[in-house]
Enzyme design. Structure first.
Site: not given
Ligand code: T1G
Length: 703
Positions: A61, A102, A105, A125
């Site tokens: 997400a 997500g 999912e 999450e």
């Molecule tokens: N949403 C928005 N932006 C995201 C993002 C996300 N989920 N994940 C990464 N970014 C942006 C981050 O802010 C940065 O942007 C750029 O991508 C590079 O990130 C319903 C509710 C995917 C392993 O928790 O673990 O799904 O600062 O530096 O080292 O159940 O990002 O450059 O503008 O970390 O290559 C669940 C979180 C969401 C994954 C990539 N997902 N992200 O790592 O790059 S909640 C997460 C990460 C959800 C559902 C629920 C890592 C990565 P900017 P980065 P990276």
């Protein structure tokens, strides 16, 4: 920003395209649903591949949408996943690089899944104080088994696709591609196969229809609850994960989904989740410097020089050795050099002993460390960091020698914790190459690195140091030049309040206990005993000259005059048993404080823990607002990162600025106005910073 749609033969390919990680923002979700509709309506299409462009299948997400109407606007993620399930034509998720939250999912809603090896698969999450909110708690146990799924959901840690595909009986991946490069072609072929397989109209497989049981049932989940509960103090999400996954084994799928949604929404509203989501964004924001473009060319850093092999110099050197960068470490005397190397060796050997470092890695790192007594050996270093005595005269000698010896283009950095980096730069003919790199002790452990930007520091120097910080696994925050930069300038106000509280009626153990109950790793007095009370004493003496009118409690000076510097002298604010670190409340110190109050004619009063916490924390917030007004820090979340990674501020409160915002800036100002009435305090200090007054007047927060 959304999802593209192409037809290859009889296979429709929907490709999510929302850089950087195909976050499932509204536009992306709409693109997927529109693609599904087109494919259903196109008679030529017999199967559908769903995949992601760029460096991720999908990172989940869109965290940046949270809290905005877009996050829940239709088609929301549940709707999208349901649309995938209800497709009359087989949907094959072609997963590569990252399939998280997500994103995973979504793939679980598909009828089939093919993965490239090396894909990071996770439901992270819980790291945001949440739990999977789009069916992950119900579907992942159905394809991987309860225990593997629960471990992934509670830890949030990624697992490689090939590892999961190797689990006997797993149904997460129906097929593994031979590589990420061949995935598109293999996905098309697999989709064609599945189209043929279901040409007879046979039902498409749905994960939701798979059974979900655990042989030991409630006993297993009670065991899991006990384990998880012990590790997740202050965080409600992990235990909630256990509860909801248990419901996947006891309730029909759709009822389980309702329970998951309920729990997800409840966690979304918790302060802990708000803090963790704030941290996720703050951590990434800190790496950006407003006036330094991200594509600024960076200088090559293939070798580093460190001047000073003391505690800081040795720790600093280790950071680069750990990242595979050779280090030349310089001292003025052989015995100091030998002592420094011995300390580094001891630190590594301790890691080897604990199994945290392999012997060969240890030897490789030591082989990259070159000790020297001669500045000439630093002449080819790309970056030189001095960690010598914190006195401007000493810095002047070092930087004049560096100016003479270092090659053109070398970055010259000072590890100073408070001194004026502009003045240090003026000792050289290359001020544009001079920057502050303030490591926190122990330098090889603490994540925080304050990058101090001098007036003349070149933009490519900043860009280089910020990128290098990532490489040595530090959280770098840019600070302007002022006394104490960001962290120490704020901690000075925190320490001043701690001293005033002693004079007014509190004792060290009460102040420490109150702030440790709030969540700090260590209160101000235990911290002083650990770091050495004489350090603060020296700074106060220097400041007494520079800022004679700054009000301080005398108690800290009286303590040092008693020679009670802390653990290093066996006694400080607390007493210590030799060889032990337990802080024992000291009768001697308490009597000193009581005598000091009597000498000052102070009548002690009972002070609440709330007042202690608010005075310590809001003093930092007020100082931080001045730091923002002066442009020393460029954003409030940077200040949170400093405190979360360098000063033991509780993560689940999000940092001092996030906490103040959660507390309510109006309420913070009201408390400050109360403190300003206290004649024992520094009343003028509690005048709310103009930024704070402005935000309260506009009803805004720091974000
Ligand atoms: N949403 C928005 N932006 C995201 C993002 C996300 N989920 N994940 C990464 N970014 C942006 C981050 O802010 C940065 O942007 C750029 O991508 C590079 O990130 C319903 C509710 C995917 C392993 O928790 O673990 O799904 O600062 O530096 O080292 O159940 O990002 O450059 O503008 O970390 O290559 C669940 C979180 C969401 C994954 C990539 N997902 N992200 O790592 O790059 S909640 C997460 C990460 C959800 C559902 C629920 C890592 C990565 P900017 P980065 P990276």
């Amino acid at each position: 920003m959304s999802a593209s749609y192409e037809v290859h033969g009889h296979v429709a390919v929907i490709t999510m395209n929302n850089p950087p990680v195909n976050g499932l923002g509204l536009a992306n979700r709409q693109g997927i649903v529109e693609g599904l509709k087109k494919a259903q309506a196109d008679e030529n299409v017999t199967a559908i591949v769903l995949t992601g462009a760029g460096k991720a299948f999908s990172g989940g997400a869109d965290i940046k949408e949270f809290g905005s109407p877009k996050a829940i606007a239709e088609p929301n993620l549940l709707t999208v996943i349901r649309a995938v399930e209800l497709s009359t034509k087989p949907v094959i998720a072609a997963v590569h690089s990252v399939a998280m939250g997500g994103g995973l999912e979504l793939a679980l809603g598909a009828h089939y899944r093919i993965a490239a090896p090396g894909t990071a698969v996770a439901l992270p999450e819980v790291k945001l104080g949440l739990l999977p909110g789009a069916g992950g708690t119900m579907r992942l146990p159905r394809v991987l088994g309860v225990e593997v799924a629960l471990n992934m959901i509670v830890s949030g840690e990624p697992v490689k696709s090939e590892q999961l595909a190797a689990i006997p009986g797993q149904k997460l991946f129906d097929k593994m591609a031979s590589s990420a490069e061949s995935l598109p072609a293999e996905a098309l072929a697999f989709a064609q196969e599945m189209a043929t397989k279901h040409a007879d109209g046979s039902a498409l497989p749905l994960v939701r229809n798979l059974p979900c049981k655990h042989p030991k049932g409630a006993a297993y989940f009670q065991f899991a609850r006990n384990m998880v509960g012990g590790m997740s103090k202050n965080y409600p999400a992990p235990l909630k994960c256990v509860d909801v996954v248990e419901m996947a084994t006891t309730l029909p799928f759709d009822q389980g989904m309702l329970k998951e949604r309920e729990a997800f929404m409840a966690l979304m509203a918790t302060p802990e989740s708000n803090a963790l989501r704030h941290l996720f964004i703050a951590e990434r924001a800190a790496s950006k410097i407003p006036d330094v473009p991200e594509d600024t060319p960076k200088r090559k850093i293939d070798s580093v020089g460190v001047i000073g092999a003391g505690t800081m110099g040795g720790g600093i050197a280790m950071n680069f050795l750990n990242a595979g960068i050779p280090v030349t470490i310089l001292e003025t005397k052989q015995e100091a050099l030998d002592r420094g190397l011995a300390t580094i060796r001891k630190n590594y050997e301790a890691q080897v002993k604990k199994g945290k470092l392999k012997q060969d890695k240890y030897e490789q790192r030591m082989a990259m460390l070159k000790p020297t007594l001669s500045y000439d050996d630093l002449s080819q270093a790309d970056l030189i960091i001095e960690a010598v005595f914190e006195e401007m005269g000493v810095k002047e000698v070092v930087f004049k020698q560096l100016d003479a010896v270092a090659k053109a283009g070398a970055i010259l950095a000072s590890n100073t914790s408070t001194l004026d980096v502009n003045q240090i730069a003026s000792f050289t003919k290359r001020p544009q190459d001079v920057v502050g790199m303030h490591f926190f002790s122990p330098a090889n452990v603490m994540k925080l690195l304050e990058v101090v930007r001098g007036e003349k520091t070149a933009k490519d120097v900043l860009a280089t140091v910020m990128a290098l910080a990532k490489k040595i696994k530090k959280t770098a925050v840019v600070s302007g030049v002022c006394d104490g930069f960001i962290g120490n300038r704020m901690i000075e106000q925190y320490s001043r309040q701690a001293g005033f509280l002693l004079e007014e009626g509190a004792l060290p153990q009460q102040v420490d206990k109150a702030i440790e109950k709030f969540g700090f790793a260590m209160g101000p007095f235990r911290m002083g005993d650990l770091a050495g009370n004489d350090i603060g004493w020296a700074i106060r003496k220097r400041r007494a000259v520079e800022r004679a009118n700054m009000k301080y409690s005398k108690t800290a000076d009286l303590l040092c005059e008693m020679g009670r510097y802390g653990q290093k002298t066996g006694a400080g604010w607390y007493d210590y048993v030799p060889g032990k670190r337990d802080a024992i409340p000291s009768t001697v110190v308490n009597e000193m404080i009581e005598k000091h109050r009597a000498d000052q004619g102070i009548k002690a009063r009972k002070i609440s823990d709330d007042e202690i916490v608010q005075r310590l924390v809001f003093a930092m917030v007020n100082e931080a607002c001045h730091i923002l007004e002066e442009g020393i820090a460029s954003r409030a979340s940077d200040i949170d990162m400093v405190y979360l990674t360098g000063y033991g501020f509780p993560i689940y409160r999000g940092g001092p600025m996030h906490y103040a915002q959660t507390f309510g800036l109006y309420n913070v100002v009201t408390a400050m106005q109360r403190f300003a009435q206290n004649p024992m305090d520094d009343q003028a200090f509690w005048t709310p910073a103009p930024l704070l007054t402005k935000l309260v007047a506009e009803g805004r927060g720091f974000d």
